[in-house]
Motif scaffolding. Structure first.
Motif, mmCIF file in Angstrom:
data_model
loop_
_atom_site.group_PDB
_atom_site.id
_atom_site.type_symbol
_atom_site.label_atom_id
_atom_site.label_comp_id
_atom_site.label_asym_id
_atom_site.label_seq_id
_atom_site.Cartn_x
_atom_site.Cartn_y
_atom_site.Cartn_z
ATOM 1 N N ASP B 208 34.098 -28.942 31.486
ATOM 2 C CA ASP B 208 34.738 -28.105 32.492
ATOM 3 C C ASP B 208 34.171 -28.388 33.885
ATOM 4 O O ASP B 208 34.918 -28.515 34.852
ATOM 5 C CB ASP B 208 34.548 -26.633 32.109
ATOM 6 N N LYS B 209 32.848 -28.518 33.963
ATOM 7 C CA LYS B 209 32.207 -28.797 35.251
ATOM 8 C C LYS B 209 32.663 -30.158 35.784
ATOM 9 O O LYS B 209 32.966 -30.314 36.962
ATOM 10 C CB LYS B 209 30.672 -28.810 35.088
ATOM 11 N N THR B 210 32.717 -31.119 34.890
ATOM 12 C CA THR B 210 33.093 -32.473 35.303
ATOM 13 C C THR B 210 34.510 -32.519 35.859
ATOM 14 O O THR B 210 34.785 -33.132 36.878
ATOM 15 C CB THR B 210 33.029 -33.433 34.098
ATOM 16 N N LEU B 211 35.400 -31.816 35.166
ATOM 17 C CA LEU B 211 36.804 -31.911 35.550
ATOM 18 C C LEU B 211 37.198 -30.937 36.651
ATOM 19 O O LEU B 211 37.974 -31.285 37.543
ATOM 20 C CB LEU B 211 37.701 -31.663 34.321
ATOM 21 N N ASN B 212 36.679 -29.713 36.568
ATOM 22 C CA ASN B 212 37.232 -28.652 37.411
ATOM 23 C C ASN B 212 36.329 -28.137 38.522
ATOM 24 O O ASN B 212 36.746 -27.294 39.305
ATOM 25 C CB ASN B 212 37.653 -27.467 36.535
ATOM 26 N N SER B 213 35.085 -28.608 38.578
ATOM 27 C CA SER B 213 34.221 -28.079 39.640
ATOM 28 C C SER B 213 34.685 -28.601 40.997
ATOM 29 O O SER B 213 35.447 -29.573 41.075
ATOM 30 C CB SER B 213 32.775 -28.513 39.378
ATOM 31 N N GLU B 214 34.209 -27.936 42.058
ATOM 32 C CA GLU B 214 34.689 -28.295 43.392
ATOM 33 C C GLU B 214 34.329 -29.724 43.781
ATOM 34 O O GLU B 214 35.011 -30.354 44.576
ATOM 35 C CB GLU B 214 34.107 -27.313 44.428
#
Lengths: 354, 228
Positions: B208-214
């Motif tokens: 999730d962090k890889t794909l959706n973080s700012e």
């Protein structure tokens, strides 16, 4: 062709149903169960339907029923259709949409390819036309038998057609290495445009409806009886036949303005349906031909093309055919066999509309 | 014409497709159907699918006892019907499934004899006599078959009848057809069947962090990636 008024089509052989004769079950589903589901979804008991029209027979695959696959019931129905076509002297049109031979019926389903092939041969010996329409998708045992055995093969734009599908090639040859596969896959692989360029189909049309009406035209054209009788007396030789006294110059024969094959095609014949490809590897740019009508008489026309401009000449390889051109010619010789029956048996044809 | 069949199938490559594999097989079938001379076929080992059938349209077909002749090789059938969720599952079950499917599809000589697909089962022995025994039985089979076919007047129609009768199907009465078509079956929803793979929470968080973080590069060009 001026036939009788078109009657409504009739569906035939609706009582022939697929049967689980091997009691096949694998994993969490049995073939008997799959058949019940397919019947419920498609309201059919078999993956092909046969329709009788006044001038032809139509066989259609039903993809919802077991992926349109070829099993024993389908093989029987298609054979019955070919046999009826022979007895009524009608052309036959087959619209394919299938994943291939049905694994759940074992070797018997492979044998349906042989069974239908003997029926196709019987139709050929009766000199009747068979038009195959290949729609998306047509794979495996069906193109490896009747779908590619049509005298004329029409593909729908964008359709995928082939023997071994991408998944089989990926697993067998590339051991599931998608990257290696992607690197080597030809562009447009197994698409309609690819088949056309490889000379494996005669023509490409936009949709199934258009393909069907084209196929009907072709069937009617091939089945049409000769109207060239008795032969007209030879016309008096026109003045241009008289040999001029002046010197001959062979370069005149090459003049770009001369009457060429394509001119003959367009001015002497009607209902021309160009066919294309040697059926195997390529299509020739020079040797062209197809089905046509000459004063109402069905005929095959072929010839080497040149052109009236430099561009046209280039496009036709300056009137020089490749081996593919000659293989295409042998295909046309075979197609020319189809119309003989209706020429010899006019009466039979006329009385066979029911 | 005598043909010997021992192939796992036609070559499934880009090049073979390019040169019209299906058309080549299809043409073989009609050309064989039209041959006016006798055809005798012997299935020696593997009879793999259309690639085998293309040269196997004999007026008489003999088959070695331990040969197989099938619509698809057992491996091919297992790859398609097995629906393995991952490589591990495939490794564990593949060989077993191949044997299971071979049995299920009834692809051995004795099965095919019952289905009228072949005419003669050629017996085999094991050990040092295997070669000479096979040679002898094939020789005898060919002599007998060719002799009996020499009495046939029309080999094309003989072949027509031979293949025309193959296949098992039902011929329904009107009532049966109606009943069959009205039979309501629960159609399983394919989506429900999808493999449930449990992904640990930590991994989900990382994805999730890889794909959706700012700061993710995936957010700019390709739109937001979604995690199911």
């Amino acid at each position: 062709m001026t036939g009788p008024p078109k009657k409504k089509m009739t569906e035939l052989f609706t009582n022939i149903a697929s049967q689980d004769h091997l009691e096949f079950a694998f994993g969490d589903s049995s073939y008997a169960n799959q058949l019940a589901i397919s019947t419920s979804k498609s309201k059919q008991v078999c993956a092909v339907s046969v329709f009788l029209f006044p001038t032809h027979l139509l066989v259609e695959h039903n993809f919802v029923f077991m992926g349109g696959s070829l099993g024993c019931a389908e093989g029987e129905k298609i054979c019955l259709a070919f046999e009826l076509a022979i007895s009524k002297s009608l052309g036959i049109i087959v619209v394919s949409k299938t994943g291939g031979a049905r694994m759940q019926e074992g070797t018997s389903s492979l044998m349906q390819m042989a069974k239908i092939s003997v029926a196709v041969n019987a139709l050929r010996q009766s000199h009747l036309p068979f038009v195959s329409i290949l729609t998306d998708p047509t794979f495996g045992g069906v193109p490896a038998s009747y779908a590619m055995q049509g005298d004329v093969r029409i593909v729908i734009k964008g359709a995928r057609v082939g023997f071994a599908g991408p998944q089989v090639i990926l697993t067998t040859i590339y051991k599931n290495d998608q990257d290696a596969y992607d690197l080597e896959q030809p562009s447009d692989f197994q698409r309609s445009s690819y088949l056309l360029a490889c000379g494996q189909v005669d023509m490409e049309v936009a949709d199934v409806q258009q393909a069907k009406s084209l196929a009907v035209e072709i069937c009617e054209l091939v089945c049409a009886k000769s109207s060239l009788s008795p032969p007209p007396p030879p016309p008096p030789p026109p003045s241009s036949y008289i040999i001029p006294k002046s010197d001959f110059d062979f370069t005149r024969s090459r003049q770009i303005t001369r009457f060429q094959t394509q001119d003959a095609f367009t001015t002497l014949f009607t209902s021309f349906h160009e066919l294309s490809g040697d059926g195997r590897i390529s299509a020739d740019v020079c040797l062209k031909g197809g089905l046509a009508s000459f004063h109402g008489t069905p005929c095959i026309i072929m010839g080497t093309m040149k052109g009236h401009t430099v561009g046209e000449l280039e496009a036709h390889n300056h009137g020089m055919p490749s081996p593919h051109g000659y293989r295409f010619a042998t295909r046309l010789f075979e197609v020319s066999e189809r119309s003989r029956a209706s020429l010899l048996e006019d009466e039979k044809f006329n009385t066979s509309h029911y | 014409m005598i043909s010997f069949v021992d192939t796992c199938g036609a070559f499934p490559t880009f090049e073979a497709e390019r040169f019209g594999q299906s058309e080549a097989i299809a043409t073989c079938l009609t050309k064989m159907a039209a041959l006016t001379v006798p055809i005798v076929t012997v299935v020696l080992g593997e009879g793999g699918s259309g690639g085998a059938l293309a040269i196997a349209m004999g007026n008489v077909i003999g088959m070695m006892e331990h040969a197989y002749y099938s619509v698809i090789s057992p491996e091919g059938a297992a790859s398609i019907l097995g629906r393995y969720k991952n490589e591990k599952e495939k490794k564990e079950n593949f060989t077993r499934d191949c044997h299971k499917l071979a049995k299920m599809q009834k692809i051995f000589a004795k099965d095919l004899l019952k289905l009228d697909i072949i005419d003669v089962v050629l017996s085999e022995v094991e050990g040092s006599e295997a070669q000479t025994q096979a040679q002898q039985s094939i020789n005898d089979f060919l002599v007998r078959s060719l002799a009996s076919l020499s009495l046939e007047k029309n080999l094309v129609s003989h072949r027509y009848r031979r293949f025309r009768k193959i296949g098992t199907f039902e011929t329904l009465t009107k009532e049966q057809l109606k009943l069959r078509l009205n039979n309501v079956v629960d159609v399983p929803n394919k989506r429900e069947k999808k493999a449930e793979v449990e992904i640990p929470k930590e991994i989900l968080f990382a994805i999730d962090k890889t794909l959706n973080s700012e700061t993710s590069c995936y957010c700019k060009g390709r739109g937001k990636g979604k995690i199911r």
